[in-house]
Design an enzyme around this catalytic site. Structure first.
Site, PDB file in Angstrom:
ATOM      1  N   THR A   9      84.588 119.317  45.730  1.00 19.56           N
ATOM      2  CA  THR A   9      83.251 119.327  46.426  1.00 19.56           C
ATOM      3  C   THR A   9      83.766 120.719  47.191  1.00 19.56           C
ATOM      4  O   THR A   9      84.769 120.635  47.858  1.00 19.56           O
ATOM      5  CB  THR A   9      82.873 118.282  47.296  1.00 19.56           C
ATOM      6  OG1 THR A   9      81.803 118.976  48.050  1.00 19.56           O
ATOM      7  CG2 THR A   9      83.940 117.604  47.933  1.00 19.56           C
ATOM      8  N   ASP A  10      82.540 121.412  47.473  1.00 15.39           N
ATOM      9  CA  ASP A  10      82.707 122.380  48.535  1.00 15.39           C
ATOM     10  C   ASP A  10      82.977 121.925  49.868  1.00 15.39           C
ATOM     11  O   ASP A  10      83.106 122.864  50.655  1.00 15.39           O
ATOM     12  CB  ASP A  10      81.697 123.469  48.458  1.00 15.39           C
ATOM     13  CG  ASP A  10      80.146 123.001  48.874  1.00 15.39           C
ATOM     14  OD1 ASP A  10      80.015 121.536  49.027  1.00 15.39           O
ATOM     15  OD2 ASP A  10      79.401 123.770  48.868  1.00 15.39           O
ATOM     16  N   GLU A  11      82.965 120.758  50.038  1.00 16.62           N
ATOM     17  CA  GLU A  11      82.807 120.105  51.352  1.00 16.62           C
ATOM     18  C   GLU A  11      84.310 120.160  51.830  1.00 16.62           C
ATOM     19  O   GLU A  11      84.480 120.113  53.286  1.00 16.62           O
ATOM     20  CB  GLU A  11      82.196 118.835  51.535  1.00 16.62           C
ATOM     21  CG  GLU A  11      80.868 118.849  51.928  1.00 16.62           C
ATOM     22  CD  GLU A  11      79.917 117.641  51.935  1.00 16.62           C
ATOM     23  OE1 GLU A  11      78.937 117.654  51.878  1.00 16.62           O
ATOM     24  OE2 GLU A  11      80.370 117.077  53.224  1.00 16.62           O
TER      25      GLU A  11
ATOM     26  N   TYR B  81      84.754 111.722  54.589  1.00 16.43           N
ATOM     27  CA  TYR B  81      84.329 111.828  52.808  1.00 16.43           C
ATOM     28  C   TYR B  81      85.024 113.286  52.342  1.00 16.43           C
ATOM     29  O   TYR B  81      85.936 113.217  51.454  1.00 16.43           O
ATOM     30  CB  TYR B  81      82.807 111.900  52.770  1.00 16.43           C
ATOM     31  CG  TYR B  81      82.502 112.765  51.633  1.00 16.43           C
ATOM     32  CD1 TYR B  81      82.788 112.129  50.324  1.00 16.43           C
ATOM     33  CD2 TYR B  81      82.051 114.024  51.316  1.00 16.43           C
ATOM     34  CE1 TYR B  81      82.696 112.965  49.118  1.00 16.43           C
ATOM     35  CE2 TYR B  81      81.427 114.699  50.371  1.00 16.43           C
ATOM     36  CZ  TYR B  81      81.848 114.104  49.197  1.00 16.43           C
ATOM     37  OH  TYR B  81      81.623 114.973  48.134  1.00 16.43           O
TER      38      TYR B  81
ATOM     39  N   LYS C 105      88.296 113.789  49.703  1.00 17.86           N
ATOM     40  CA  LYS C 105      88.080 114.435  48.674  1.00 17.86           C
ATOM     41  C   LYS C 105      89.106 115.551  48.537  1.00 17.86           C
ATOM     42  O   LYS C 105      89.631 115.890  47.648  1.00 17.86           O
ATOM     43  CB  LYS C 105      86.549 115.018  48.352  1.00 17.86           C
ATOM     44  CG  LYS C 105      85.493 114.217  48.192  1.00 17.86           C
ATOM     45  CD  LYS C 105      85.766 113.484  46.816  1.00 17.86           C
ATOM     46  CE  LYS C 105      85.327 114.300  45.430  1.00 17.86           C
ATOM     47  NZ  LYS C 105      85.515 113.751  44.440  1.00 17.86           N
TER      48      LYS C 105
HETATM   49  P1  TYD Z   1      73.563 115.248  52.111  1.00 13.39           P
HETATM   50  O1  TYD Z   1      72.531 115.151  50.950  1.00 13.39           O
HETATM   51  O2  TYD Z   1      73.947 113.898  52.660  1.00 13.39           O
HETATM   52  O3  TYD Z   1      74.703 116.176  51.509  1.00 13.39           O
HETATM   53  P2  TYD Z   1      75.909 116.847  52.184  1.00 13.39           P
HETATM   54  O4  TYD Z   1      75.983 116.324  53.452  1.00 13.39           O
HETATM   55  O5  TYD Z   1      77.094 116.167  51.651  1.00 13.39           O
HETATM   56  O6  TYD Z   1      75.889 118.360  52.465  1.00 13.39           O
HETATM   57  O7  TYD Z   1      72.840 116.134  53.289  1.00 13.39           O
HETATM   58  C1  TYD Z   1      72.433 117.454  52.836  1.00 13.39           C
HETATM   59  C2  TYD Z   1      71.857 118.145  54.220  1.00 13.39           C
HETATM   60  O8  TYD Z   1      70.777 117.439  54.716  1.00 13.39           O
HETATM   61  C3  TYD Z   1      72.720 117.945  55.295  1.00 13.39           C
HETATM   62  O9  TYD Z   1      72.741 118.987  56.288  1.00 13.39           O
HETATM   63  C4  TYD Z   1      72.470 116.700  56.031  1.00 13.39           C
HETATM   64  C5  TYD Z   1      70.771 116.708  55.926  1.00 13.39           C
HETATM   65  N1  TYD Z   1      70.415 115.439  55.885  1.00 13.39           N
HETATM   66  C6  TYD Z   1      69.212 115.149  56.728  1.00 13.39           C
HETATM   67  O10 TYD Z   1      68.576 116.086  57.347  1.00 13.39           O
HETATM   68  N2  TYD Z   1      68.588 113.880  56.681  1.00 13.39           N
HETATM   69  C7  TYD Z   1      69.064 112.932  55.957  1.00 13.39           C
HETATM   70  O11 TYD Z   1      68.566 111.866  56.102  1.00 13.39           O
HETATM   71  C8  TYD Z   1      70.251 113.317  55.123  1.00 13.39           C
HETATM   72  C9  TYD Z   1      70.589 112.201  54.035  1.00 13.39           C
HETATM   73  C10 TYD Z   1      70.806 114.630  54.971  1.00 13.39           C
END
Ligand code: TYD
Length: 339
Positions: free
Chosen positions: A123-125, A147, A151
């Site tokens: 992942t890019d994370e 997480y 990864k």
């Molecule tokens: P997510 O889908 O959990 O992916 P990641 O954190 O791995 O990038 O979240 C994407 C973005 O959306 C992240 O900036 C967090 C935000 N987010 C919200 O604002 N509300 C939420 O309920 C969730 C799950 C994520």
């Protein structure tokens, strides 16, 4: 090829299984069927003559060894993972187990079995929060959540198998993926399904965190392309080139569903949130892959899928998910953003 896809009952894995079957491969899906693994994702190919499902955990060496041997596996694609940042904050040890230990078991058994290609879906994370510019594959990893750190562990373990054993591993580092069949804990499916039900959309922080959105179809095309054409021991960034603020995506979802913006609730962000992720994909592009799904179209199609497949996600949202949602969002939604 005889390909083992781990985590094939999950979101990206199930799309990948279907794609590989469509391209004449024989596919074994090894999946532990934990909370987000769902065989309904593959009901259309369940009886396909070149498809086999095995229920099992990548942490169990004996199970992995038997699958590799019994099905004469030539290539492994590891999609099996714990994937949600918020859950990793609640229970980090599950992430270390599956994403690090499980990847280690899979690598070792695959090496012993003489597998010819091993692709680790990363992942890019792993690059951490990138305030400006775009992460390149040679950048230092700076994961920030349990997480992302887990990864990164699996990703680096895979690369070590090339350096140490010349075992032909490939690593893809994908950006935020969206599409049909994504478990509704993630941002886009959570917001789409909440909006359909006229429930509040919990937007973290100021809503201005940025992500690069990648269609699951483009992501799976990249994985298949890298498996076939990638240089062993090499990492490939995979991004959609669609960088958007979360607030913009939330508004686009509401607009497509013809719902009011008043459903948006600003709530407290995660501890240690990543402000922005963005990847430079020139290496994957030079290899001949390019994303083709425009975000507007892909998002609309995804929303329409959730609009028609209500039985798929309602079953999830009324099950285990309910307790998780309450734990994760109950207090936050009551409190709103801390001033
Ligand atoms: P997510 O889908 O959990 O992916 P990641 O954190 O791995 O990038 O979240 C994407 C973005 O959306 C992240 O900036 C967090 C935000 N987010 C919200 O604002 N509300 C939420 O309920 C969730 C799950 C994520």
């Amino acid at each position: 090829m005889n390909i083992l896809v781990t985590g094939g009952a999950g979101f990206i894995g199930s799309h990948l299984v279907r794609r590989l079957l469509g391209h004449d491969h024989a596919v074994v899906n090894l999946d532990a069927l934990k909370y987000s693994g769902n065989l309904e994702n593959l009901s259309d190919v369940a009886d396909h003559p070149r498809y086999r499902f095995v229920q099992g955990d990548i942490c169990e060496a004996k199970t992995v060894e038997e699958v590799l041997r019994d099905h004469r596996i030539e290539a492994v694609i590891n999609c099996a993972a714990e994937t949600h940042v918020d859950r990793s904050i609640l229970d980090p040890s599950a992430f270390a187990r599956t994403d690090v230990v499980g990847t280690g078991v899979l690598l070792e058994e695959a090496r012993r079995a003489g597998v010819m290609r091993f692709l680790q879906v990363s992942t890019d994370e792993v690059y951490g929060s990138v305030e400006t510019g775009h992460s390149r594959e040679t950048d230092l990893l700076a994961p920030r959540s349990p997480y992302a750190a887990s990864k990164a562990g699996g990703d680096l373990l895979a690369l070590s198998y090339w350096t140490t054993y010349r075992f032909p591993v490939l690593v893809t580092r994908g950006s935020n993926t969206y599409g049909p069949n994504q478990y509704p804990e993630k941002f886009i499916p959570l917001f789409v399904t909440n909006a359909i039900e006229d429930q509040p959309l919990p937007l973290y922080g100021d809503g201005r965190n940025r992500r690069d959105w990648l269609s699951v179809f483009d992501h799976c095309a990249a994985i298949e392309h890298v498996l076939q054409h990638g240089e062993p021991g090499t990492v490939y960034n995979v991004g959609g080139g669609n960088e958007e603020e979360n607030l913009t995506v939330a508004e686009a979802i509401l607009s497509h569903l013809d719902k009011s913006k008043s459903l948006i609730r600003f709530v407290e962000d995660r501890p240690g949130p990543d402000r922005r992720h963005a990847v430079d994909c020139s290496r994957a592009r030079a290899l001949g892959w390019t994303p083709v799904v425009p975000f507007e179209q892909g998002l609309r199609d995804t929303i329409d899928w959730y609009r028609t497949q209500t039985a798929w996600w309602r079953k999830i949202k009324t099950g285990e998910f309910k307790a998780y949602y309450e734990q994760m969002y109950g207090k936050r939604l009551q409190q709103g953003v801390k001033g």
